[in-house]
Scaffold this active site. Sequence first.
Site, PDB file in Angstrom:
ATOM      1  N   ASP A 124       5.295  14.236  -8.744  1.00 36.86           N
ATOM      2  CA  ASP A 124       5.650  12.951  -8.130  1.00 36.86           C
ATOM      3  C   ASP A 124       6.312  13.303  -6.811  1.00 36.86           C
ATOM      4  O   ASP A 124       7.394  13.898  -6.792  1.00 36.86           O
ATOM      5  CB  ASP A 124       6.622  12.216  -9.070  1.00 36.86           C
ATOM      6  CG  ASP A 124       7.133  10.900  -8.491  1.00 36.86           C
ATOM      7  OD1 ASP A 124       6.910  10.635  -7.290  1.00 36.86           O
ATOM      8  OD2 ASP A 124       7.777  10.155  -9.254  1.00 36.86           O
ATOM      9  N   HIS A 173       8.630   3.155  -8.474  1.00 34.63           N
ATOM     10  CA  HIS A 173       7.888   4.260  -9.117  1.00 34.63           C
ATOM     11  C   HIS A 173       6.481   3.824  -9.545  1.00 34.63           C
ATOM     12  O   HIS A 173       6.081   4.038 -10.677  1.00 34.63           O
ATOM     13  CB  HIS A 173       8.655   4.769 -10.337  1.00 34.63           C
ATOM     14  CG  HIS A 173       9.977   5.394 -10.010  1.00 34.63           C
ATOM     15  ND1 HIS A 173      10.093   6.714  -9.621  1.00 34.63           N
ATOM     16  CD2 HIS A 173      11.237   4.896 -10.005  1.00 34.63           C
ATOM     17  CE1 HIS A 173      11.366   7.007  -9.401  1.00 34.63           C
ATOM     18  NE2 HIS A 173      12.083   5.915  -9.626  1.00 34.63           N
ATOM     19  N   ASP A 217       2.979   7.109 -10.614  1.00 28.56           N
ATOM     20  CA  ASP A 217       3.443   7.683  -9.342  1.00 28.56           C
ATOM     21  C   ASP A 217       3.199   9.191  -9.238  1.00 28.56           C
ATOM     22  O   ASP A 217       3.727   9.843  -8.339  1.00 28.56           O
ATOM     23  CB  ASP A 217       4.934   7.360  -9.130  1.00 28.56           C
ATOM     24  CG  ASP A 217       5.818   7.849 -10.268  1.00 28.56           C
ATOM     25  OD1 ASP A 217       5.310   8.553 -11.168  1.00 28.56           O
ATOM     26  OD2 ASP A 217       7.021   7.522 -10.260  1.00 28.56           O
ATOM     27  N   LYS A 261       5.731   7.980 -17.099  1.00 28.64           N
ATOM     28  CA  LYS A 261       6.852   7.292 -17.743  1.00 28.64           C
ATOM     29  C   LYS A 261       7.013   7.720 -19.206  1.00 28.64           C
ATOM     30  O   LYS A 261       7.317   6.911 -20.084  1.00 28.64           O
ATOM     31  CB  LYS A 261       6.696   5.764 -17.642  1.00 28.64           C
ATOM     32  CG  LYS A 261       6.476   5.257 -16.222  1.00 28.64           C
ATOM     33  CD  LYS A 261       7.627   5.560 -15.275  1.00 28.64           C
ATOM     34  CE  LYS A 261       7.380   5.011 -13.885  1.00 28.64           C
ATOM     35  NZ  LYS A 261       6.760   6.007 -12.963  1.00 28.64           N
ATOM     36  N   TYR A 266      19.298  14.307 -14.229  1.00 27.84           N
ATOM     37  CA  TYR A 266      18.055  13.534 -14.258  1.00 27.84           C
ATOM     38  C   TYR A 266      17.405  13.476 -12.884  1.00 27.84           C
ATOM     39  O   TYR A 266      18.047  13.184 -11.898  1.00 27.84           O
ATOM     40  CB  TYR A 266      18.326  12.096 -14.718  1.00 27.84           C
ATOM     41  CG  TYR A 266      17.062  11.273 -14.778  1.00 27.84           C
ATOM     42  CD1 TYR A 266      16.139  11.506 -15.786  1.00 27.84           C
ATOM     43  CD2 TYR A 266      16.778  10.299 -13.838  1.00 27.84           C
ATOM     44  CE1 TYR A 266      14.963  10.780 -15.854  1.00 27.84           C
ATOM     45  CE2 TYR A 266      15.607   9.563 -13.897  1.00 27.84           C
ATOM     46  CZ  TYR A 266      14.701   9.808 -14.905  1.00 27.84           C
ATOM     47  OH  TYR A 266      13.542   9.089 -14.980  1.00 27.84           O
ATOM     48  N   LYS A 297      11.286  11.437 -15.208  1.00 25.26           N
ATOM     49  CA  LYS A 297      10.764  11.921 -16.496  1.00 25.26           C
ATOM     50  C   LYS A 297       9.773  13.044 -16.257  1.00 25.26           C
ATOM     51  O   LYS A 297       9.201  13.163 -15.189  1.00 25.26           O
ATOM     52  CB  LYS A 297      10.066  10.774 -17.234  1.00 25.26           C
ATOM     53  CG  LYS A 297      10.934  10.157 -18.311  1.00 25.26           C
ATOM     54  CD  LYS A 297      10.888  10.944 -19.630  1.00 25.26           C
ATOM     55  CE  LYS A 297      11.974  10.474 -20.581  1.00 25.26           C
ATOM     56  NZ  LYS A 297      12.801  11.529 -21.111  1.00 25.26           N
ATOM     57  N   GLN A 311     -16.001  19.428 -28.180  1.00 22.55           N
ATOM     58  CA  GLN A 311     -17.352  19.625 -28.778  1.00 22.55           C
ATOM     59  C   GLN A 311     -17.522  21.066 -29.288  1.00 22.55           C
ATOM     60  O   GLN A 311     -16.759  21.948 -28.982  1.00 22.55           O
ATOM     61  CB  GLN A 311     -18.454  19.255 -27.787  1.00 22.55           C
ATOM     62  CG  GLN A 311     -18.346  17.828 -27.209  1.00 22.55           C
ATOM     63  CD  GLN A 311     -18.567  16.705 -28.208  1.00 22.55           C
ATOM     64  OE1 GLN A 311     -17.962  15.653 -28.112  1.00 22.55           O
ATOM     65  NE2 GLN A 311     -19.414  16.921 -29.193  1.00 22.55           N
ATOM     66  N   TYR A 314      20.168   8.873 -17.250  1.00 18.86           N
ATOM     67  CA  TYR A 314      20.956   8.454 -16.105  1.00 18.86           C
ATOM     68  C   TYR A 314      22.443   8.668 -16.363  1.00 18.86           C
ATOM     69  O   TYR A 314      22.920   8.476 -17.472  1.00 18.86           O
ATOM     70  CB  TYR A 314      20.691   6.991 -15.756  1.00 18.86           C
ATOM     71  CG  TYR A 314      19.476   6.828 -14.868  1.00 18.86           C
ATOM     72  CD1 TYR A 314      19.619   6.579 -13.512  1.00 18.86           C
ATOM     73  CD2 TYR A 314      18.196   6.975 -15.383  1.00 18.86           C
ATOM     74  CE1 TYR A 314      18.513   6.437 -12.691  1.00 18.86           C
ATOM     75  CE2 TYR A 314      17.084   6.841 -14.565  1.00 18.86           C
ATOM     76  CZ  TYR A 314      17.238   6.574 -13.225  1.00 18.86           C
ATOM     77  OH  TYR A 314      16.145   6.448 -12.423  1.00 18.86           O
TER      78      TYR A 314
HETATM   79  P1  13P Z   1       9.190   8.710 -12.753  1.00 18.17           P
HETATM   80  O1  13P Z   1       9.705   9.885 -13.530  1.00 18.17           O
HETATM   81  O2  13P Z   1       7.756   8.420 -13.080  1.00 18.17           O
HETATM   82  O3  13P Z   1       9.413   8.925 -11.290  1.00 18.17           O
HETATM   83  O4  13P Z   1       9.977   7.413 -13.200  1.00 18.17           O
HETATM   84  C1  13P Z   1      11.331   7.360 -12.987  1.00 18.17           C
HETATM   85  C2  13P Z   1      12.011   6.123 -13.475  1.00 18.17           C
HETATM   86  O5  13P Z   1      13.203   6.124 -13.562  1.00 18.17           O
HETATM   87  C3  13P Z   1      11.254   4.909 -13.813  1.00 18.17           C
HETATM   88  O6  13P Z   1      12.106   3.851 -14.185  1.00 18.17           O
HETATM   89  P1  13P Z   2     -24.399  15.502 -30.570  1.00 19.12           P
HETATM   90  O1  13P Z   2     -25.195  15.715 -31.788  1.00 19.12           O
HETATM   91  O2  13P Z   2     -25.054  14.636 -29.551  1.00 19.12           O
HETATM   92  O3  13P Z   2     -23.829  16.791 -30.009  1.00 19.12           O
HETATM   93  O4  13P Z   2     -23.094  14.656 -31.012  1.00 19.12           O
HETATM   94  C1  13P Z   2     -22.277  15.180 -31.988  1.00 19.12           C
HETATM   95  C2  13P Z   2     -20.969  14.525 -31.854  1.00 19.12           C
HETATM   96  O5  13P Z   2     -20.028  15.170 -31.525  1.00 19.12           O
HETATM   97  C3  13P Z   2     -20.862  13.074 -32.086  1.00 19.12           C
HETATM   98  O6  13P Z   2     -19.531  12.699 -32.323  1.00 19.12           O
HETATM   99 MG    MG Z   3       8.807   8.463  -9.485  1.00 20.33          MG
HETATM  100 MG    MG Z   4       6.026   9.618 -12.809  1.00 15.71          MG
END
Ligand code: 13P
Ligand code: 13P
Ligand code: MG
Ligand code: MG
Length: 367
Positions: A11, A18, A51, A131, A230, A233, A243, A348
């Site tokens: 970020d 945010h 963000d 978040k 802090y 997050k 697969q 915080y």
């Molecule tokens: P971020 O960690 O995504 O920047 O968010 C911080 C925050 O305090 C949101 O309320």
């Molecule tokens: P396929 O036979 O097309 O590989 O698909 C298998 C499968 O993972 C379906 O969930």
């Molecule tokens: Mg942020």
């Molecule tokens: Mg973030």
Amino acid sequence: MKITISVIKADIGSIGGHIKPSNLLLETVKNYVSEYGKELLKDFYIGFTGDDIAILMTHTHGKGNEAVHKLAWDAFKAGTIVAKNQGLYGAGQDLLKDSFSGNVKGMGPAVAELEFEERPNEPFLFFAADKTEPGAYNLPLYLTFTDPMYCAGLLLSSEMSKGFKFTVMDVSYTRGDKVIDLKTPEEIYELASLLRDNERFVVESVYSRATGDQAVAVSTTRLHNIAGKYTGKDDPIMLVRVQKQFPATGEVLAPYSIGHLVGGFMRGSHTGPLMPVKLNSTISYFDGPPVVSCAAFCVQNGKLTEPVDAFDHPFWEYVRDQISKKAIEIRRQGFSGPAMLPYSELEYGGIVEIMNRLEKKFRVRKK
Ligand code: 13P
Ligand code: 13P
Ligand code: MG
Ligand code: MG
């Protein structure tokens, strides 16, 4: 061909609080990686979730490569200058160190990396959550890799029925990487005992026991362990190979229909349901709810296909409606009980100051 997929995410500033990075910021990061990564990388993809900007890179230099990490760090540095010029909120938020020291681990950005010999068909998933915390992936990973109620492949695939090995990190330990390996299905109760505590124990990786191949890599950054306070997050990223010897894509996605309650939401201090959203989604209600996006790719000789948006399907509209109701329901009780994180996790400082002031005013009654 042996290739490495490295995702590094940070970020470095966003519009209107945010919510999301600016277009100019995204362009700046993209142009930087495109220009300076020409020789180093096979391919790359830039996306955002809330963000956070993620740089997904393919190359042949292995995990923890200094030049690859430095490229991402420098791209985020270049972006931070633009974020500051635009007055974006939290410009440079996750760049916690002044100078680059070999590897972005421990410097603020989140990292997830996989190195493997490419199969003739090589599908993989890239998850990015905002978040919330790295432990948000604990329950979905547990259900996909150990529970036939969620993952039919555990019953139907002879390779998958040999089970998996989980590496779990105790992220409360700050003097190094404290990890434990647990084998499933034999040790699922031990695994569940750890994974119930999303704040402390985080799945770092999962390996196939049939082939030894790594299936999963999760970022395990704890920003407040780095900064001592802090700073946001630790919005986590994850790579999952799918697969054949690994779960099918749909088996990895299935547990996200739960909208399980995770730590994060407003100010990183609350509990809310994890909502699977479309790629490049923004953030809204109560700085949330916690969100997760998933880009599905195939890769061949390090060249990426275009991403497919795994949560862009009518089914997930219904799930999102259900999860919105769950988010409103827990928000109805505000700060009370489990709606807000326990004191030890409160991100915080303000409440810490209130508690310190009140402690002095408490009195113990004489008998
Ligand atoms: P971020 O960690 O995504 O920047 O968010 C911080 C925050 O305090 C949101 O309320
Ligand atoms: P396929 O036979 O097309 O590989 O698909 C298998 C499968 O993972 C379906 O969930
Ligand atoms: Mg942020
Ligand atoms: Mg973030």
